[in-house]
Structure formats: structure tokens, C-alpha cells
Enzyme design. Sequence first.
Site, PDB file in Angstrom:
ATOM      1  N   TYR A   1       0.838  -1.202   0.000  1.00 19.97           N
ATOM      2  CA  TYR A   1       0.000   0.000   0.000  1.00 19.97           C
ATOM      3  C   TYR A   1       0.874   1.253   0.000  1.00 19.97           C
ATOM      4  O   TYR A   1       0.648   2.183  -0.777  1.00 19.97           O
ATOM      5  CB  TYR A   1      -0.928  -0.041   1.222  1.00 19.97           C
ATOM      6  CG  TYR A   1      -1.808   1.170   1.365  1.00 19.97           C
ATOM      7  CD1 TYR A   1      -2.838   1.432   0.463  1.00 19.97           C
ATOM      8  CD2 TYR A   1      -1.612   2.065   2.417  1.00 19.97           C
ATOM      9  CE1 TYR A   1      -3.646   2.546   0.605  1.00 19.97           C
ATOM     10  CE2 TYR A   1      -2.413   3.172   2.568  1.00 19.97           C
ATOM     11  CZ  TYR A   1      -3.427   3.416   1.662  1.00 19.97           C
ATOM     12  OH  TYR A   1      -4.222   4.522   1.804  1.00 19.97           O
TER      13      TYR A   1
ATOM     14  N   GLU B   1     -11.940   5.527   4.832  1.00 20.81           N
ATOM     15  CA  GLU B   1     -11.330   6.299   5.922  1.00 20.81           C
ATOM     16  C   GLU B   1     -12.317   6.455   7.074  1.00 20.81           C
ATOM     17  O   GLU B   1     -11.928   6.393   8.241  1.00 20.81           O
ATOM     18  CB  GLU B   1     -10.841   7.665   5.428  1.00 20.81           C
ATOM     19  CG  GLU B   1      -9.679   7.616   4.467  1.00 20.81           C
ATOM     20  CD  GLU B   1      -8.376   7.098   5.051  1.00 20.81           C
ATOM     21  OE1 GLU B   1      -8.247   6.987   6.300  1.00 20.81           O
ATOM     22  OE2 GLU B   1      -7.461   6.804   4.267  1.00 20.81           O
TER      23      GLU B   1
ATOM     24  N   TRP C   1      -5.725   0.910  10.203  1.00 20.65           N
ATOM     25  CA  TRP C   1      -5.925   0.924   8.756  1.00 20.65           C
ATOM     26  C   TRP C   1      -5.731  -0.468   8.157  1.00 20.65           C
ATOM     27  O   TRP C   1      -6.384  -0.834   7.183  1.00 20.65           O
ATOM     28  CB  TRP C   1      -4.992   1.941   8.098  1.00 20.65           C
ATOM     29  CG  TRP C   1      -5.112   1.935   6.606  1.00 20.65           C
ATOM     30  CD1 TRP C   1      -4.158   1.560   5.711  1.00 20.65           C
ATOM     31  CD2 TRP C   1      -6.265   2.292   5.826  1.00 20.65           C
ATOM     32  NE1 TRP C   1      -4.635   1.672   4.425  1.00 20.65           N
ATOM     33  CE2 TRP C   1      -5.937   2.116   4.469  1.00 20.65           C
ATOM     34  CE3 TRP C   1      -7.544   2.738   6.139  1.00 20.65           C
ATOM     35  CZ2 TRP C   1      -6.824   2.369   3.429  1.00 20.65           C
ATOM     36  CZ3 TRP C   1      -8.435   2.998   5.111  1.00 20.65           C
ATOM     37  CH2 TRP C   1      -8.070   2.806   3.773  1.00 20.65           C
TER      38      TRP C   1
END
Length: 184
Positions: A16, A38, A46
Site C-alpha cells: 500500500y 477512511e 488501517w
Amino acid sequence: MIRCPWGDSTPDYRDYHDTEWGVELHGDVALFERMCLESFQSGLSWITILRKRENFRKAFDGFVPTVVAEYGQDDVDRLMADAGIVRNRAKINATIGNARALGGLDVPLDELLWSFAPENHERPATADDVPAVTPESQAMAKELKRRGFVFLGPTTCYALMQATGMVDDHIAACFRARPAVSAR
């Protein structure tokens, strides 16, 4: 190869970090997806969202806002039963409500969000120098709230800005750090 410290912690984070985080992202569907993810990340790591991203995409019909805006109670029930995503009723309802708010915008979401990208952004020297909130993310959150969006406070908006390349917060030593230029 030197990365931001979080980018070296797991293979998922490394991929990522190396290919997506901080890369300019445009398009209403793509930005709506990131906005929703988000929001779902709020209060979680995350990595949890990243590992469930494909499940989220399937569950939310590719995050096509016009489709999500039409969701009703049966869809909420379906999503609450889906173990492949984060089953949080408030966040699910926020995603649906935000899709509806997007439909009422008088400008494209892309244009609205990118209007908050700072003209100049100082690269953080270390991970400790990366802010959680900026005046721009505060302004973005305030404007989104004014337009009917929810679950998008200043910290979530700043994470969105980082993820979509509105700001480049790769630390100075990171191989992904771009030369200082305007984000617009």
C-alpha cells in the site's frame, strides 16, 4: 530501501505504501470509496480496512454513489450481517447518507475535495513530524459537514488527504518522497 516506518511493518502495508499512499487520486467514485474507507477506519487500524477492502467493494457495489444512495433497510441488514466488512451501523448509515449528500453537490466531489489541497506542504522529516490535523483538513471537514456529510472529522479528512495525494507526508528519507511542489 528506506520507507516511512509504518510502510515496513507488514507486507500489506508495504504494498500500500509503495504503490498507493500519497499517489494523486481523482474521480468521484474513487474518492468516494476512499472517503468511506477512511470513515470505516475511524477508531480502528488501517490494516483492518486494507485487508477487508475487496469485501467492502463487493458489499457496497463498488462504492458507486448513485447505487449506494438508493440503499434501504434491507441493504443495511445485509451489510450488518456481512462478516467480511466492519459491521458498524453508524458507519454503514454514514456511508449511505454520504452517498446521498454527494448526489446533492453542486460541484463534482473531486473538485470539492481537491480544493482543500494546500498550495505548499512541508515534508515531514520524521514520522513524529506528521500532523494528524491541519487547517486544510479542518476546513474540509467543516465544509463537508455543511453539505450534509457525516463521520468525516478533521483527522479523518487529513488521512484522506494523505491517502489520495492531496498532501505528501512520506518522510524525508523515504524513497517515495517527491520533490516539494504544489499539490494542485
